[in-house]
Design an enzyme around this catalytic site. Structure first.
Site, short mmCIF file in Angstrom:
data_model
loop_
_atom_site.label_atom_id
_atom_site.label_comp_id
_atom_site.label_asym_id
_atom_site.label_seq_id
_atom_site.Cartn_x
_atom_site.Cartn_y
_atom_site.Cartn_z
N SER A 1 0.81 -1.22 0.00
CA SER A 1 0.00 0.00 0.00
C SER A 1 0.84 1.27 0.00
O SER A 1 0.30 2.35 -0.17
CB SER A 1 -0.95 0.01 1.21
OG SER A 1 -0.21 0.10 2.40
N LYS B 1 1.21 3.76 7.00
CA LYS B 1 0.50 4.71 6.14
C LYS B 1 1.02 6.13 6.39
O LYS B 1 1.70 6.38 7.37
CB LYS B 1 -1.01 4.70 6.46
CG LYS B 1 -1.74 3.40 6.12
CD LYS B 1 -1.97 3.22 4.64
CE LYS B 1 -2.74 1.93 4.36
NZ LYS B 1 -2.00 0.73 4.82
#
Lengths: 216, 216
Positions: free
Chosen positions: A136, A173
């Site tokens: 991601s 993230k």
DNA sequence: AAATATAGTGCTCATAAGAGCACTTGTCAA
DNA sequence: TTGACAAGTGCTCTTATGAGCACTATATTT
């Protein structure tokens, strides 16, 4: 002192090292020959003789794969006393699971460790490393199986890359915050931002301060 | 997961590793037998079979010394003596300029150094680090200002990420080779592959074996 | 033109070394 | 007592592998 090698000899020496590194044992003369298109073991043997003569390898007579590559260890700046070591080198534990309840430092959670430059983690109290699962964050240059170096802290600034815990699930993230709104932004077009609505189950484990990747 | 070893198997496994570390190549069945007073190769062979079965080594059939010891990540340990340091830590020089004429090892070319785990560069004779300029490899997770760890060698295999020199200009690219055709492939859609037409001015400086990045 | 060094071929040969069988010994648990 | 298992012996067989010879080719130097 080691003497200069011909291009061919250098190529062959490099191959021997690489082969040994990949397999755990050196190649036979025939394997070397095959790699370089030399059909006769004798042709290869003479390269070995040359490498021995010039001091780059040792060859045990009549022993298969009996090649010892002599290392070229040049020291840079090294500690002079044992106490000095921590000024020059640091090891950081690789944490297997990051969970909210479990203290990061728990020993049973160790999964090896990584070596880093102490200068890089200076000022951070507790650091740990984490093996990245998933892709991601590829657009930030963080690939699956990379190790991220994390400074443990329970807060973050807008735009930091963080290790966050959502329902005890750890994820890497980019931290996005405006007023009271928090989002975790992936850096991969195939993923959607995660909006934090329930702050009860949300936790920050730390801030990513480095990335280490090894190929092979 | 690796299974439990008997005492005998553990002893033998340790010996194989120690032998290989000292000589650069693993022992033969007879050498192992001699060490432990086992006169028959068959007795030793069955130990090898057991170690393979339990996932600790690989054995290449019919290849002499064809033993690959599978690595075991141990938990954090520190050197006990100064001489031990190089087993635990390694520094690699950051090279300022990579040019065809200049030997990589030239001291005046140093630009600091990076700290790495020796296990990661084991088997590579000469390594150096290079600060990445440009973003041509972003899709491979190599960003501007990252440091790539490079094993010095003057050849490459198809698909390796290499440091190549074209007209004395150093560049990091993926090496693409088919028959006699060589290309250097960027991993960024905004760049075009570089086809090597003039091999006179083309050189391979090494193979990228790792990446290190520090934020801020 | 001759000498020298590097690089390679196509063999032969001896042996180092892995594979495997039938049998033995000792330990430990059921 | 029996059975399972780890450990080892003394062989034999096959082959992977290093050693080495005579000869060729291609540069580079003298």
């Amino acid at each position: 002192m080691k003497k200069e090698l011909t291009d061919r000899q250098q190529e062959i020496l490099s191959f021997i090292e690489q082969f040994r590194d990949e397999n755990g044992y050196p190649p036979t003369l025939r394997q070397i020959g095959k790699q370089f298109g030399i059909s006769s073991t004798f042709g290869v043997k003479r390269h070995m003789d040359a490498l021995v003569k010039k001091g780059h390898i040792l060859v045990e007579s009549n022993a298969s794969r009996g090649i010892t590559v002599l290392s070229n260890f040049e020291s840079i700046s090294m500690p002079q006393t044992l106490g000095d070591i921590e000024k020059y080198f640091k090891r950081i534990p690789i944490i297997g699971r990051v969970a909210a309840g479990v203290p990061i430092t728990a020993v049973e959670n160790h999964d090896g460790d990584v070596v880093v430059d102490p200068a890089m983690v200076k000022g951070f109290d507790t650091c740990f490393a984490l093996k990245v699962k998933g892709d991601s964050m590829v657009n930030a240059g963080i690939m699956e199986k990379d190790h991220v170096i994390v400074a443990a802290q329970n807060f973050a600034k807008h735009d930091d890359i963080v290790v966050a815990l959502i329902d005890d699930e750890a994820t890497v993230k980019r931290y996005w915050q405006k007023n009271n709104q928090i989002k975790l932004m992936p850096e991969n077009d195939n993923y959607q931002p995660i909006e934090i609505v329930n702050k009860e189950v949300f936790h920050i484990a730390g801030k990513v301060i480095g990335v280490i990747r090894w190929y092979n």
